[in-house]
Design a protein around this motif. Structure first.
Motif, mmCIF file in Angstrom:
data_model
loop_
_atom_site.group_PDB
_atom_site.id
_atom_site.type_symbol
_atom_site.label_atom_id
_atom_site.label_comp_id
_atom_site.label_asym_id
_atom_site.label_seq_id
_atom_site.Cartn_x
_atom_site.Cartn_y
_atom_site.Cartn_z
ATOM 1 N N CYS A 42 -29.526 10.658 28.636
ATOM 2 C CA CYS A 42 -30.925 10.804 28.245
ATOM 3 C C CYS A 42 -31.852 10.736 29.449
ATOM 4 O O CYS A 42 -31.541 10.116 30.474
ATOM 5 C CB CYS A 42 -31.313 9.753 27.209
ATOM 6 N N THR A 62 -27.065 7.396 20.855
ATOM 7 C CA THR A 62 -28.322 7.904 20.294
ATOM 8 C C THR A 62 -28.738 7.177 19.026
ATOM 9 O O THR A 62 -29.934 7.061 18.747
ATOM 10 C CB THR A 62 -28.211 9.412 20.006
ATOM 11 N N ALA A 77 -31.821 5.705 21.224
ATOM 12 C CA ALA A 77 -32.736 6.810 20.931
ATOM 13 C C ALA A 77 -33.595 6.505 19.706
ATOM 14 O O ALA A 77 -34.776 6.860 19.662
ATOM 15 C CB ALA A 77 -31.963 8.103 20.719
ATOM 16 N N ARG A 87 -37.661 6.230 19.847
ATOM 17 C CA ARG A 87 -38.505 7.024 18.947
ATOM 18 C C ARG A 87 -39.478 6.145 18.176
ATOM 19 O O ARG A 87 -40.654 6.490 18.017
ATOM 20 C CB ARG A 87 -37.613 7.836 17.988
ATOM 21 N N ARG A 88 -39.011 5.011 17.719
ATOM 22 C CA ARG A 88 -39.891 4.098 16.975
ATOM 23 C C ARG A 88 -41.004 3.550 17.865
ATOM 24 O O ARG A 88 -42.090 3.228 17.395
ATOM 25 C CB ARG A 88 -39.090 2.929 16.394
ATOM 26 N N THR A 102 -41.569 6.620 22.464
ATOM 27 C CA THR A 102 -41.033 7.167 23.708
ATOM 28 C C THR A 102 -40.213 8.408 23.393
ATOM 29 O O THR A 102 -39.228 8.329 22.665
ATOM 30 C CB THR A 102 -40.149 6.132 24.430
ATOM 31 N N LYS A 103 -40.600 9.549 23.944
ATOM 32 C CA LYS A 103 -39.896 10.797 23.674
ATOM 33 C C LYS A 103 -38.824 11.025 24.734
ATOM 34 O O LYS A 103 -39.056 10.829 25.921
ATOM 35 C CB LYS A 103 -40.880 11.962 23.651
#
Length: 359
Positions: A122, A203, A207, A211-212, A215-216
């Motif tokens: 990532c 992920t 990941a 996302r929560r 952060t992309k």
């Protein structure tokens, strides 16, 4: 993952209501070392503890979390008789099969914790690293797994890059960094803080957490770039234990089979149990843990369709063969001097077995 089993702090033994005493008619104590901070990869284990499945099988389980100071990996602890089981990756079984260290006895994978792969490299969205070949000249935060950096390098080459990645080690493989340990995520401690540009993650855990938090990420799934990744994580034990204590191994797997089928069917309760039993700061947000649990739910079992329960733990020989062949083909498996080890040095049939899984 291929590396989160490489350095550990002293044993922290977590005993719930299931494992508070030895049972005269059973086996015990049985030590199981986790590969990383407690997360949804481990939900089936904690459910088996909480629901009494280990106790039903006469197993006095000790779940060993990462803690400060210990420098032996979970696999090495099992290899040297300091634990009975370890959560790790298929690479660990391969590594011990090709080790020249006389203290390292062979390990065997006796169950796949997950069926589908959730490993990805990532980067942060906006970092300018939009695909693996963009990692040339950029930093990669490495857990220092024996094959890790070479796998990432090959992924970059497969995408048309040179493989000139700037590899740097995490602090004590990630375990000496307070933020990494409290958050259970290298994204939080390295990428967001600008200390690195990329790393390897699960992920369904990091990941989802990112996302929560808004952060992309850019996610590069290994299989999308010519890496036929093997099973990860798996449950390892020593060859000696599997042969001499086969009834104990069967009992452990029977309990874990029940635990994983429970969490696959009950994600909400699985999240509650993981938070309660593991008691780790990275599990403080129930909504995050439940979302991760939902994200990973279809990866525990194989054949779980049309109302059929599915099977847990089963491993396919062709997947092992493809993974081992890839590592040898690209000369990733080398000795201490960096010289490639010949393919005939590894018998894939001795790296794993389904023999102890419930029929």
């Amino acid at each position: 993952m291929s590396f989160r089993s490489f350095v550990f702090r002293p044993l922290r033994r977590i005993r719930g209501s299931v494992a508070r005493r030895s049972f005269a008619s059973g086996f015990g104590p049985v030590r199981l070392c986790l590969d990383w901070t407690p997360n949804t990869n481990h939900s089936g284990i904690y459910a088996a503890q909480h629901n009494g499945y280990f106790k039903e099988e006469g197993i006095d389980i000790e779940i060993v979390q990462p803690a400060m100071g210990e420098q032996l990996t979970p696999g090495r602890k099992v290899s040297r008789g300091m634990a009975e089981f370890a959560i790790s990756s298929s690479e660990s079984a391969i590594s011990f099969a090709t080790s020249s260290n006389p203290e390292d006895t062979p390990l065997v994978a006796v169950a796949a914790i997950l069926q589908g792969s959730t490993s990805s490299i990532c980067t942060l969205e906006g970092s300018g690293i939009d695909r693996p070949r963009d990692l040339d000249g950029r930093r990669y935060a490495s857990y220092d797994g024996r094959f890790e950096d070479a796998i990432v390098k090959q992924m970059v080459i497969n995408d048309g890059g040179k493989g000139d990645v700037v590899f740097h080690s995490l602090d004590f493989h990630g375990y000496a960094d307070d933020t990494t340990m409290s958050e259970g995520s290298v994204i939080s401690s390295y990428l967001k803080d600008g200390r690195s540009d990329s790393t390897w993650i699960f992920t369904h855990w990091e990941a989802v957490k990112a996302r929560r938090e808004g952060t992309k990420l850019n996610l590069f799934k290994l299989e999308d770039y010519g890496i036929p990744y093997g099973y990860s994580p798996v449950l390892l034990t020593s060859v000696e234990i599997s042969e001499k204590q086969n009834k104990m191994v069967e009992s452990v797997l029977k309990a874990m089979d029940k635990g994983h089928k429970f969490v696959a069917e009950n994600p909400y309760m699985a999240a509650e149990i993981l938070i309660k039993e593991a008691n780790h700061p990275s599990l403080s947000n129930f909504d995050f843990v439940e979302m991760s649990q939902q994200n990973i739910g279809d990866k525990y079992l194989i054949g779980d369709v049309d109302g059929d329960e599915g099977e847990w733990g089963v491993m396919d020989s062709s997947r092992w063969e493809k993974w081992v062949d890839f590592l040898f083909e690209h000369k990733i498996i080398t000795n201490r001097e960096g010289n490639p080890i010949p393919r005939n040095a590894v018998d894939v049939s001795k790296l794993f077995t389904n023999a102890y899984l419930p029929s």
